[in-house]
Each structure stands twice: as structure tokens, then as C-alpha cells.
Design a protein around this motif. Sequence first.
Motif, PDB file in Angstrom:
ATOM      1  N   ALA A  44      -4.832  -1.357   2.884  1.00 32.06           N
ATOM      2  CA  ALA A  44      -5.226   0.053   2.953  1.00 32.06           C
ATOM      3  C   ALA A  44      -6.635   0.132   3.541  1.00 32.06           C
ATOM      4  N   PRO A  45      -6.948   1.232   4.226  1.00 32.44           N
ATOM      5  CA  PRO A  45      -8.297   1.374   4.756  1.00 32.44           C
ATOM      6  C   PRO A  45      -9.310   1.504   3.618  1.00 32.44           C
ATOM      7  N   VAL A  46     -10.571   1.281   3.943  1.00 32.62           N
ATOM      8  CA  VAL A  46     -11.657   1.406   2.971  1.00 32.62           C
ATOM      9  C   VAL A  46     -12.695   2.348   3.569  1.00 32.62           C
ATOM     10  N   HIS A  52     -19.847   6.289  -3.308  1.00 35.32           N
ATOM     11  CA  HIS A  52     -19.059   5.166  -3.817  1.00 35.32           C
ATOM     12  C   HIS A  52     -18.049   4.757  -2.748  1.00 35.32           C
ATOM     13  N   VAL A  53     -17.666   3.505  -2.735  1.00 35.47           N
ATOM     14  CA  VAL A  53     -16.615   3.034  -1.835  1.00 35.47           C
ATOM     15  C   VAL A  53     -15.293   3.620  -2.310  1.00 35.47           C
ATOM     16  N   ILE A  54     -14.498   4.112  -1.361  1.00 35.89           N
ATOM     17  CA  ILE A  54     -13.168   4.641  -1.677  1.00 35.89           C
ATOM     18  C   ILE A  54     -12.164   3.667  -1.077  1.00 35.89           C
ATOM     19  N   TRP A  55     -11.262   3.155  -1.912  1.00 34.81           N
ATOM     20  CA  TRP A  55     -10.319   2.137  -1.468  1.00 34.81           C
ATOM     21  C   TRP A  55      -8.943   2.402  -2.085  1.00 34.81           C
ATOM     22  N   GLY A  56      -8.001   1.571  -1.755  1.00 40.78           N
ATOM     23  CA  GLY A  56      -6.658   1.662  -2.333  1.00 40.78           C
ATOM     24  C   GLY A  56      -5.924   2.923  -1.912  1.00 40.78           C
ATOM     25  N   LEU A  57      -5.094   3.416  -2.803  1.00 39.10           N
ATOM     26  CA  LEU A  57      -4.260   4.585  -2.500  1.00 39.10           C
ATOM     27  C   LEU A  57      -5.107   5.808  -2.169  1.00 39.10           C
ATOM     28  N   TYR A  60      -6.183   5.505   1.356  1.00 39.42           N
ATOM     29  CA  TYR A  60      -5.018   5.679   2.226  1.00 39.42           C
ATOM     30  C   TYR A  60      -4.695   7.170   2.392  1.00 39.42           C
ATOM     31  N   ILE A  61      -4.698   7.914   1.290  1.00 38.11           N
ATOM     32  CA  ILE A  61      -4.400   9.348   1.336  1.00 38.11           C
ATOM     33  C   ILE A  61      -5.470  10.082   2.134  1.00 38.11           C
ATOM     34  N   LEU A  62      -6.737   9.745   1.937  1.00 36.25           N
ATOM     35  CA  LEU A  62      -7.822  10.370   2.685  1.00 36.25           C
ATOM     36  C   LEU A  62      -7.704  10.067   4.180  1.00 36.25           C
ATOM     37  N   ASP A  63      -7.378   8.841   4.516  1.00 35.12           N
ATOM     38  CA  ASP A  63      -7.189   8.446   5.912  1.00 35.12           C
ATOM     39  C   ASP A  63      -6.017   9.210   6.541  1.00 35.12           C
ATOM     40  N   ARG A  64      -4.899   9.322   5.828  1.00 40.49           N
ATOM     41  CA  ARG A  64      -3.737  10.060   6.348  1.00 40.49           C
ATOM     42  C   ARG A  64      -4.094  11.536   6.506  1.00 40.49           C
TER      43      ARG A  64
END
Length: 92
Positions: A44-46, A52-57, A60-64
Motif C-alpha cells: 500500500a502507498p505511504v 503523522h505517517v499514514i499507511w496501510g488501508l 490506500y483509501i486516501l490514495d484512491r
Amino acid sequence: VGEDFVELDGVDMEPNKDEVEECFTVPLSAILEKSNWVYRDDAAPVFTGGPHVIWGLTAYILDRFMKDVLARYRITLDEDGQNNEEKEEEEE
């Protein structure tokens, strides 16, 4: 991001304290800045552009959201960082 598209004034939103440690906002300009994103194969993208770092699901949702929703708009920010968006003309 959601507040830029949906009016949230007067809505009492209480996150589940067992699932959410902290709520924070990230400017739209930071989300759109490509250098704030890390992409790797089979992961998943980071997002690294906020408090704060946003990672995981969540990342992914933010990137989509950025690619599927915001990509339909030509977004420019004025000198105060305010969004001046225009809807892209849809291709036929």
C-alpha cells in the motif's frame, strides 16, 4: 479531506476511542504533493506529508480518493492555501 466536500458544521462526530487514538487534518495541498507519497511494488502507498505517517488501508483509501475523485478536478490553491477547483470536462 472530507470536510472540503461535505459540510460538517453542527455534526457531532465521536470516533471510537478503542480504534482511534487521534484525529488530525492534512491540507489538500499536502495530499496532492507527489513527494509526500512513497510507492513500492506489492505494498500500500505511504503518505508522509502530515503530522503523522499514514499507511496501510487508510493510505490506500486516501490514495484512491486522490486518484479517483480529485483527478476529475483541476485544483489550484491560492496564496492562502485555499482550494480553487474546477471540474474537468468529461471526455465523450
